[in-house]
Scaffold this active site. Structure first.
Site, PDB file in Angstrom:
ATOM      1  N   HIS A 352       0.796  -1.235   0.000  1.00  0.00           N
ATOM      2  CA  HIS A 352       0.000   0.000   0.000  1.00  0.00           C
ATOM      3  C   HIS A 352       0.822   1.276   0.000  1.00  0.00           C
ATOM      4  O   HIS A 352       0.246   2.360   0.142  1.00  0.00           O
ATOM      5  CB  HIS A 352      -0.925   0.050   1.221  1.00  0.00           C
ATOM      6  CG  HIS A 352      -1.999  -0.974   1.216  1.00  0.00           C
ATOM      7  ND1 HIS A 352      -3.237  -0.761   0.657  1.00  0.00           N
ATOM      8  CD2 HIS A 352      -2.022  -2.235   1.701  1.00  0.00           C
ATOM      9  CE1 HIS A 352      -3.983  -1.848   0.814  1.00  0.00           C
ATOM     10  NE2 HIS A 352      -3.262  -2.755   1.443  1.00  0.00           N
ATOM     11  N   LYS A 543      -7.724  13.927   4.488  1.00  0.00           N
ATOM     12  CA  LYS A 543      -6.872  12.733   4.467  1.00  0.00           C
ATOM     13  C   LYS A 543      -5.848  12.880   5.573  1.00  0.00           C
ATOM     14  O   LYS A 543      -5.737  13.957   6.173  1.00  0.00           O
ATOM     15  CB  LYS A 543      -6.169  12.588   3.109  1.00  0.00           C
ATOM     16  CG  LYS A 543      -5.446  13.885   2.679  1.00  0.00           C
ATOM     17  CD  LYS A 543      -4.828  13.783   1.286  1.00  0.00           C
ATOM     18  CE  LYS A 543      -5.798  13.944   0.154  1.00  0.00           C
ATOM     19  NZ  LYS A 543      -5.930  12.779  -0.697  1.00  0.00           N
ATOM     20  N   ARG A 544      -5.084  11.802   5.854  1.00  0.00           N
ATOM     21  CA  ARG A 544      -3.985  11.929   6.804  1.00  0.00           C
ATOM     22  C   ARG A 544      -3.091  13.110   6.409  1.00  0.00           C
ATOM     23  O   ARG A 544      -2.907  13.385   5.225  1.00  0.00           O
ATOM     24  CB  ARG A 544      -3.138  10.638   6.812  1.00  0.00           C
ATOM     25  CG  ARG A 544      -3.834   9.451   7.461  1.00  0.00           C
ATOM     26  CD  ARG A 544      -4.025   9.652   8.942  1.00  0.00           C
ATOM     27  NE  ARG A 544      -2.750   9.775   9.582  1.00  0.00           N
ATOM     28  CZ  ARG A 544      -2.267   8.932  10.490  1.00  0.00           C
ATOM     29  NH1 ARG A 544      -2.972   7.887  10.861  1.00  0.00           N
ATOM     30  NH2 ARG A 544      -1.092   9.113  11.036  1.00  0.00           N
ATOM     31  N   LYS A 549       1.522  14.286   0.713  1.00  0.00           N
ATOM     32  CA  LYS A 549       0.170  14.606   0.249  1.00  0.00           C
ATOM     33  C   LYS A 549       0.015  16.107  -0.039  1.00  0.00           C
ATOM     34  O   LYS A 549      -0.932  16.545  -0.649  1.00  0.00           O
ATOM     35  CB  LYS A 549      -0.862  14.145   1.270  1.00  0.00           C
ATOM     36  CG  LYS A 549      -0.900  12.606   1.441  1.00  0.00           C
ATOM     37  CD  LYS A 549      -1.843  12.206   2.560  1.00  0.00           C
ATOM     38  CE  LYS A 549      -1.819  10.720   2.886  1.00  0.00           C
ATOM     39  NZ  LYS A 549      -2.568   9.881   1.934  1.00  0.00           N
ATOM     40  N   THR A 655      -8.293   6.796  -1.951  1.00  0.00           N
ATOM     41  CA  THR A 655      -9.668   6.320  -2.057  1.00  0.00           C
ATOM     42  C   THR A 655     -10.619   7.479  -1.749  1.00  0.00           C
ATOM     43  O   THR A 655     -11.753   7.475  -2.213  1.00  0.00           O
ATOM     44  CB  THR A 655      -9.942   5.152  -1.079  1.00  0.00           C
ATOM     45  OG1 THR A 655      -9.433   5.525   0.217  1.00  0.00           O
ATOM     46  CG2 THR A 655      -9.272   3.886  -1.544  1.00  0.00           C
ATOM     47  N   LYS A 659     -14.288   8.694  -3.367  1.00  0.00           N
ATOM     48  CA  LYS A 659     -15.503   9.040  -2.619  1.00  0.00           C
ATOM     49  C   LYS A 659     -15.991  10.429  -3.020  1.00  0.00           C
ATOM     50  O   LYS A 659     -17.200  10.670  -3.164  1.00  0.00           O
ATOM     51  CB  LYS A 659     -15.222   9.000  -1.106  1.00  0.00           C
ATOM     52  CG  LYS A 659     -14.941   7.600  -0.586  1.00  0.00           C
ATOM     53  CD  LYS A 659     -14.211   7.597   0.760  1.00  0.00           C
ATOM     54  CE  LYS A 659     -13.552   6.237   0.985  1.00  0.00           C
ATOM     55  NZ  LYS A 659     -12.531   6.245   2.045  1.00  0.00           N
TER      56      LYS A 659
HETATM   57  C1  26V Z   1       2.385   1.754   8.290  1.00  0.00           C
HETATM   58  C2  26V Z   1       2.468   1.637   9.649  1.00  0.00           C
HETATM   59  C3  26V Z   1       3.775   1.419  10.224  1.00  0.00           C
HETATM   60  C4  26V Z   1       3.718   1.022  11.658  1.00  0.00           C
HETATM   61  C5  26V Z   1       2.738   1.797  12.462  1.00  0.00           C
HETATM   62  C6  26V Z   1       1.348   1.661  11.900  1.00  0.00           C
HETATM   63  C7  26V Z   1       1.324   1.753  10.446  1.00  0.00           C
HETATM   64  C8  26V Z   1       0.118   1.924   9.824  1.00  0.00           C
HETATM   65  C9  26V Z   1       0.048   2.023   8.467  1.00  0.00           C
HETATM   66  C10 26V Z   1       1.180   1.948   7.686  1.00  0.00           C
HETATM   67  C11 26V Z   1       1.126   2.047   6.211  1.00  0.00           C
HETATM   68  C12 26V Z   1       0.116   2.972   5.729  1.00  0.00           C
HETATM   69  C13 26V Z   1      -0.137   2.646   4.336  1.00  0.00           C
HETATM   70  C14 26V Z   1      -1.426   3.217   3.838  1.00  0.00           C
HETATM   71  O1  26V Z   1      -2.374   3.508   4.551  1.00  0.00           O
HETATM   72  N1  26V Z   1      -1.454   3.371   2.550  1.00  0.00           N
HETATM   73  C15 26V Z   1      -2.612   3.892   1.853  1.00  0.00           C
HETATM   74  O2  26V Z   1      -3.370   2.773   1.418  1.00  0.00           O
HETATM   75  C16 26V Z   1      -4.533   3.167   0.725  1.00  0.00           C
HETATM   76  C17 26V Z   1      -5.309   1.920   0.414  1.00  0.00           C
HETATM   77  O3  26V Z   1      -4.614   1.134  -0.509  1.00  0.00           O
HETATM   78  C18 26V Z   1      -4.154   3.946  -0.516  1.00  0.00           C
HETATM   79  O4  26V Z   1      -5.331   4.375  -1.152  1.00  0.00           O
HETATM   80  C19 26V Z   1      -3.301   5.166  -0.157  1.00  0.00           C
HETATM   81  O5  26V Z   1      -2.839   5.790  -1.324  1.00  0.00           O
HETATM   82  C20 26V Z   1      -2.121   4.710   0.685  1.00  0.00           C
HETATM   83  O6  26V Z   1      -1.416   5.828   1.184  1.00  0.00           O
END
Ligand code: 26V
Length: 811
Positions: A352, A543-544, A549, A655, A659
């Site tokens: 992701h 978004k985050r 971003k 995503t 939306k």
């Molecule tokens: C990494 C970590 C590292 C450890 C702590 C907790 C944590 C939580 C999440 C992540 C990775 C985040 C990746 C993410 O959310 N990617 C997003 O995924 C969406 C669904 O595929 C995508 O639409 C977004 O572009 C992408 O940023």
């Protein structure tokens, strides 16, 4: 008061639950109590559907998919459950008797915010689609006691509070008292007669709690099974009796803290040991659960790969590859080679993000300490893999060290993405561009070995939540003009395209948008105290908060616009300024200083701009706090313009972009992630694309990008940055944003905001010009809705089911 409901109706059952389950006098019930009573009536029907689905899947000896994810951002359940059960009218009748509206009552349910952002919400949309497609499926995750932190804004800065979403209990979970599995940690490994015996140091019990995910247009459901950690022993009563309360609870807390918190961080692998324990905890429990179910149904593990598909939602559950090997080889006596073949046929993995800092690696020393047997297994997988890879490029040690599951540079670390790829039969990205970049960049060596393993599954969103539930006005317009079928077949939206030319449909569409904007304006007033004009252009970035971003690029445009309004009240072309409300929402990781500074700047700039009488309604800058699923459900339908402005090549998919467009917003975006496919779907004329493209970003970076040139060569941009560093928005602390601006001018501007600024501002002018022509704008908004069929998560899940999981969805 309405007439008494018929005795077996949904309304009658709700009334029963008020008295018997909630325990209040029905006439005196509060909105919260009513919410619980309606939920109980719905829960009973969900339970029935769950039992029937399990019996049917078992009877059919169905192949199942198990979706392993650390995050599921479900949001609220009530409205979705009522719609899926066909009980909207029943609930309205029940509440009508108490003179309450559904919206008011539904507002009393806390969000299940068990996720950070896109990855977690995608998992929730996927469960909705799996249920609706009748796919035999389970989601597995952690029952976090505290979900995503609640965001409060104090003096313009983010402050985090715990989210105790379970404090008052939830009507939606089904505790499975008899389902508890031991999960072991630490200790050492003995090798006896060629067999490995793990002697763990500690053990915790994983207890199952189910949430039933109803399908729409079917009685099938999916299951979200969440694990809670429980200590093997209770409190130490001896310690307690001597008054040492802290020691009395030590052992209990040491184990139970595994399911306490969701790590609120998507930029760095935080929390170290506890996070690794969380990952293993839920994976080990889930694999025991699937193996038990499989043995109950089939009596052997030799056909596991024929009956079971396990999907890894990012690398967080990647330890599952080693765990399944351990279960097959150590616990069930299978030989390594057939066990490895089963593993490889069972697992698949989605990446992701390309952000290097989010790619998980675990220090070998930590892995040895927490999971010594798994580390041995990983070493053996690695040895066999590297022996295999060496045949392809004999003597190329660079190739082998890049492929290795162990990063040997500095402190040795296990690369979880490599473990995921080697242990899976399919690996996918989440948009065409992202999947292409995966095989060209971070996974290029693997793609050279196994090109057929890599594929793309472009993300999607569930139309039930993001259109039917979030936007009742537009839903009813669609029902009247193109029928009801779009809920289960979003391609039906195509039928709307020819109606964009019909002035009556356009008028209706504009009325719906106006009402949604009024609702959003009320939310803005309630949460920020700022009054905005619903007729202004609503420009939305939600978004985050992350540097890639580029919320900061958006802020630069807003400040530039503010200065231009002051300098030139008649507008850039003498036609006046199009009034705009620029809306942000999103959380910053608690340790992410830059992201928090961006939030602060939005508030500081907003305070100045919103209170400047020379500007009035022409420009407002607002930040809605505590972004989450429920807030998004109000924002998406009220947006005119969707900001998707990441540096090309950085946003895996997005995503929120889907939306917003689905709800009739036009996108201003870069050539990035799923924006590219949105452009293909809605047509070039109906989207605003600006800025450098991915190859241009790469080339500029390679040739030596000089942000200072843009600063010096563009007076408008210089004025914006000077105003920020000069303390115009933070007079009480003029140097507050030094770091933010220095990162652009002197720190290399990694995400190339300054390179894209001119193109962004010019494109915003085109947005203004179009917004001045309401009919033309509306036509394009309708074209956006009409083109969004392909972005249903039903389409995405069908692709996963056929091409990766090899399960035929039931009609
Ligand atoms: C990494 C970590 C590292 C450890 C702590 C907790 C944590 C939580 C999440 C992540 C990775 C985040 C990746 C993410 O959310 N990617 C997003 O995924 C969406 C669904 O595929 C995508 O639409 C977004 O572009 C992408 O940023």
């Amino acid at each position: 008061m309405s007439p008494t409901p018929s005795p077996h109706s949904f309304a009658a059952r709700t009334e029963e639950h008020l008295l018997h389950t909630v325990g209040v006098a029905p006439a005196a019930a509060s909105a919260t109590e009513l919410m619980h009573a309606v939920a109980q009536a719905a829960r009973a029907e969900l339970a029935q559907r769950w039992v029937q689905t399990q019996a049917a899947d078992r009877g059919a000896r169905a192949r199942r998919v198990y979706y392993l994810s650390m995050e599921f951002l479900i949001g609220r359940t009530l409205s979705n459950a009522l719609a899926a059960l066909g009980q909207n009218d029943g609930a309205a009748e029940a509440l009508g008797a108490h003179a309450k509206a559904m919206e008011e009552v539904a507002d009393h349910e806390p969000d299940a915010a068990l996720g950070n952002g896109g990855l977690g919400r995608l998992a929730a949309c996927f469960l909705d689609s799996m249920a609706s497609l009748g796919l035999p499926s389970f989601g597995y995750g952690i029952r976090y006691e505290y979900g995503m932190f609640a965001q409060e804004i104090q003096n313009g800065a983010q402050v985090e509070h715990p989210d105790p979403w379970l404090a008052d209990g939830t009507p939606w979970e089904f505790p499975r008292w008899e389902l508890s599995y031991p999960v072991r940690f630490g200790g050492w490994v003995e090798h006896v007669d060629g067999k490995a015996v793990w002697r763990p140091a500690g053990e915790v019990a994983a207890k199952a709690y189910d949430l039933v995910i109803p399908g729409h247009g079917t009685k099938k459901v999916s299951t979200l099974r969440l694990w809670k950690a429980t200590a093997p022993a209770h409190i130490d009563l001896n310690a307690f009796n001597t008054g040492d309360y802290q020691r009395a609870a030590t052992a209990k807390n040491e184990y139970e803290n595994i399911s306490w918190v969701l790590y609120p961080n998507d930029s760095t692998p935080a929390g170290r040991e506890l996070r690794l324990k969380q990952e293993y905890f839920f994976v080990a429990a889930s694999i025991q659960d699937m193996v038990k179910r499989h043995l109950d149904e089939h009596g052997t593990l030799s056909n596991l790969a024929d009956q079971v598909a396990i999907h890894l939602n990012d690398t967080h559950p990647a330890i599952g590859v080693a765990e399944l090997m351990r279960v097959l080889v150590d616990e069930h006596g299978m030989d390594w080679t057939p066990a490895w073949a089963i593993c490889r046929r069972t697992f698949s993995y989605t990446n992701h993000t390309l952000m290097p800092e989010a790619l998980e690696t675990w220090p070998v020393g930590l892995m040895q300490h927490v999971l010594p047997r798994h580390l041995e297994i990983i070493f053996r997988i690695n040895k066999e893999f590297l022996d295999f890879a060496a045949q392809f490029r004999p003597g190329d040690n660079g190739f082998l060290s890049r492929l290795s599951l162990i990063d040997e540079a500095g402190e040795r670390r296990v690369r979880m993405a490599h473990l995921s790829i080697v242990g899976s039969h399919k690996v996918n990205g989440v948009s065409k561009l992202h999947s292409d970049l995966l095989v060209q960049t971070i996974f290029a060596d693997f793609a050279a070995l196994w090109p057929e393993r890599f594929t793309n599954m472009t993300n999607g969103v569930t139309p039930r939540r993001w259109l039917a539930q979030a936007n009742p006005g537009l839903s009813s317009l669609l029902d009247r003009h193109i029928g009801h079928g779009w809920r289960r077949d979003l391609d039906e939206l195509h039928k709307l395209a020819p109606l964009a030319a019909n002035p009556e449909v356009r008028t209706e569409f504009m009325e719906v948008k106006r009402a949604n904007k009024a609702r959003l304006a009320a939310l803005i007033a309630r949460t920020t105290g700022v009054q905005v004009n619903p007729d202004a252009l609503f420009d939305v970035q939600v978004k985050r908060i992350h540097e890639y971003k580029r919320q900061l690029l958006n802020v630069l445009h807003v400040i530039g616009r503010y200065q231009a309004i002051l300098a030139n009240p008649k507008g850039p072309d003498g036609q006046g300024w199009v009034p705009r409300v620029v809306l942000f929402a999103g959380k910053a990781a608690s340790s992410y200083h830059m992201a928090k500074q961006i939030i602060r700047l939005i508030h500081d700039a907003g305070r100045v701009i919103n209170n400047d009488p020379r500007v009035g309604d022409l420009l407002k800058l607002v930040f809605i706090p505590n972004y989450g699923v429920s807030v998004a459900e109000t924002i998406m339908p009220g947006a005119d313009l969707s900001e998707q402005i990441s540096t090309a090549g950085t946003e895996a998919s997005g995503t929120g972009n889907m939306k917003l467009a689905l709800n009739g917003a036009l996108t201003i975006g870069t050539d990035d992630g799923a924006n590219i496919e949105i452009r293909e779907a809605v047509g070039d004329a109906n989207i605003f694309i600006f800025g450098l493209k991915t190859p241009e970003v790469q080339a500029l970076r390679a040739s030596g990008y000089q942000p200072m040139r843009h600063y010096e060569g563009q007076p408008d941009l210089k004025a914006v940055l000077d105003a920020i560093t000069g303390g115009q928005f933070s007079p009480e602390e003029p140097g507050r944003y030094r770091g933010l601006v220095d990162a652009l001018l002197w720190g290399g501007d990694h995400y190339m905001l300054l390179a894209d600024y001119a193109s962004y501002v010019a494109t915003q002018r085109e947005v203004d010009a179009l917004y001045r022509q309401p009919a033309a704008w509306c036509q394009r908004a309708i074209a956006n809705v009409a083109g969004m069929g392909v972005f249903s998560s039903d389409r995405t899940i069908r692709e996963y089911a056929r091409q990766i999981w090899r399960i035929e969805p039931k009609p």
